[in-house]
Design an enzyme around this catalytic site. Sequence first.
Site, PDB file in Angstrom:
ATOM      1  N   ARG A   1       0.834  -1.195   0.000  1.00 49.09           N
ATOM      2  CA  ARG A   1       0.000   0.000   0.000  1.00 49.09           C
ATOM      3  C   ARG A   1       0.874   1.252   0.000  1.00 49.09           C
ATOM      4  NH1 ARG A   1      -4.797  -1.829   4.313  1.00 49.09           N
ATOM      5  NH2 ARG A   1      -5.162  -3.854   3.326  1.00 49.09           N
TER       6      ARG A   1
ATOM      7  N   ARG B   1       2.165   1.636  10.498  1.00 45.46           N
ATOM      8  CA  ARG B   1       1.656   1.981   9.162  1.00 45.46           C
ATOM      9  C   ARG B   1       2.818   1.888   8.182  1.00 45.46           C
ATOM     10  NH1 ARG B   1      -2.949   4.749   7.778  1.00 45.46           N
ATOM     11  NH2 ARG B   1      -3.206   5.506   9.916  1.00 45.46           N
TER      12      ARG B   1
ATOM     13  N   GLU C   1      -7.202   0.215  14.803  1.00 49.00           N
ATOM     14  CA  GLU C   1      -7.727  -0.876  13.981  1.00 49.00           C
ATOM     15  C   GLU C   1      -6.709  -2.001  13.796  1.00 49.00           C
ATOM     16  OE1 GLU C   1      -8.980  -1.844   9.369  1.00 49.00           O
ATOM     17  OE2 GLU C   1      -8.881   0.254  10.010  1.00 49.00           O
TER      18      GLU C   1
ATOM     19  N   SER D   1     -10.808  -5.944  10.206  1.00 51.39           N
ATOM     20  CA  SER D   1     -12.123  -5.473   9.793  1.00 51.39           C
ATOM     21  C   SER D   1     -12.857  -6.591   9.081  1.00 51.39           C
ATOM     22  CB  SER D   1     -12.002  -4.253   8.872  1.00 51.39           C
ATOM     23  OG  SER D   1     -11.328  -4.604   7.683  1.00 51.39           O
TER      24      SER D   1
ATOM     25  N   ARG E   1       0.678  -4.958  12.636  1.00 50.78           N
ATOM     26  CA  ARG E   1      -0.126  -4.327  13.695  1.00 50.78           C
ATOM     27  C   ARG E   1      -0.375  -5.294  14.848  1.00 50.78           C
ATOM     28  NH1 ARG E   1      -4.375   0.206  11.443  1.00 50.78           N
ATOM     29  NH2 ARG E   1      -2.865   1.294  10.122  1.00 50.78           N
TER      30      ARG E   1
END
Length: 427
Positions: free
Chosen positions: A260, A275, A347, A350, A389
């Site tokens: 990403r 991140r 987060e 999800s 994460r």
Amino acid sequence: MIDPRLLRDEPDLLRAAQERRGESPEVVDQLIAADEARRAAIVRFEAVRSEQKQLGKQIPKAQGDEKQALLARTKELSTEVKAAEAAQAESAKAFEAQLKSLPNPTVDAPPGGEDDFVVLEEIGTPRDFAAEGFEPRDHLELGELLGAIDVERGAKVSGSRFYYLTGVGAQLELALVQLAMSTAAEWGFTPMIPPALVKPQAMEGTGFLGQAADDVYHLEKDDLYLVGTSEVPLAAYHGGEILPTETLPRRYAAFSPCFRREAGSYGKDTRGIFRVHWFDKVEMFVYTTLDQAAAEHERLLGWEKAWLAKLELPFRVVDVAAGDLGLSAVRKFDCEAWIPTQAKYRELSSASNCTEFQARRLDVRTRGAADESTSHVATLNGTLCAMTRTIVALLENGQQADGSVRLPAALHPFLGEVLRPIGQASA
């Protein structure tokens, strides 16, 4: 993309869904106009093509001036047919492009933007480090003490937001992968290792070339995309296929690297590995019937909660607001783990219900044994374990005053009970 019939049958539903996302309902009216133009172009083409065919039948029977007039008209019609056909193709292309840009209409997600989520529950209690008598270290300091994370050399070799997992850091990721994949298999998921490079059709079919296009890495020479999640190759896996209804649901759990650009995140979470531009992940993906999609969504959330409970992490579940949903999802639940040094939930996973949106683009349908008609399936996806994460959360929540990290019992068979700083003797 949505069913075009919704434009004609339920335009107010689409307008309300746009407003729920905080977006303009005018795009619905623009789509309706584009649909009308497309259908008018079809009628025009069919009319001139029909006249051309009729004249073709009359010419052999005509004589003299009548025949010359018919031939002249035939020549005119040939030009008109070509123009009408081009206009029809152009209007269809314009309509499809606009239709693909319209998000999946949501009616259940909370209205509003990024900060308008609704907390559904909190599970576990964050540790009180002050009561324990020490200030918690962040994951990067812990990772350096343990010889587990090296971001300096990651930046030297690849640039910012890259890293090396070293020693017990690498072992911890491999343990998480093995535990996640075996747990998913126990739940009935088929383990998968999909390609991390996909064709444009797969990326577009899952909705990642719309609002998320800036976050995608593209290899122009090969016209291939690096996936940001294995949701993409899993959604495209059955592209163009008809799945017998009795074989649904089909559940897959895939391990893959994810890439990403993190466009728009300049200055956010720059320290450590929270991140990053590349990370590994185990993703759950489901094909099912539309009437079972909502129930399957709850099941995916249940599995994610069970996984985080297995890792003994304090976390909360939030119902993501409509304006913070991706293009494909009608509803998304996030599981957010407590990060002690940030003093907030972040987060970790999800679960999204995409109904028929992706299946329409990728043409994945289902058909029952007693019914010849077909319908599009529903697709759902859910993170089981995003490695970086999860490592952040495990290190910070499991840390001890001496810099060691106590692991959850589920990981003891892989790494033992405690990770200790380099040079620190085992107890």
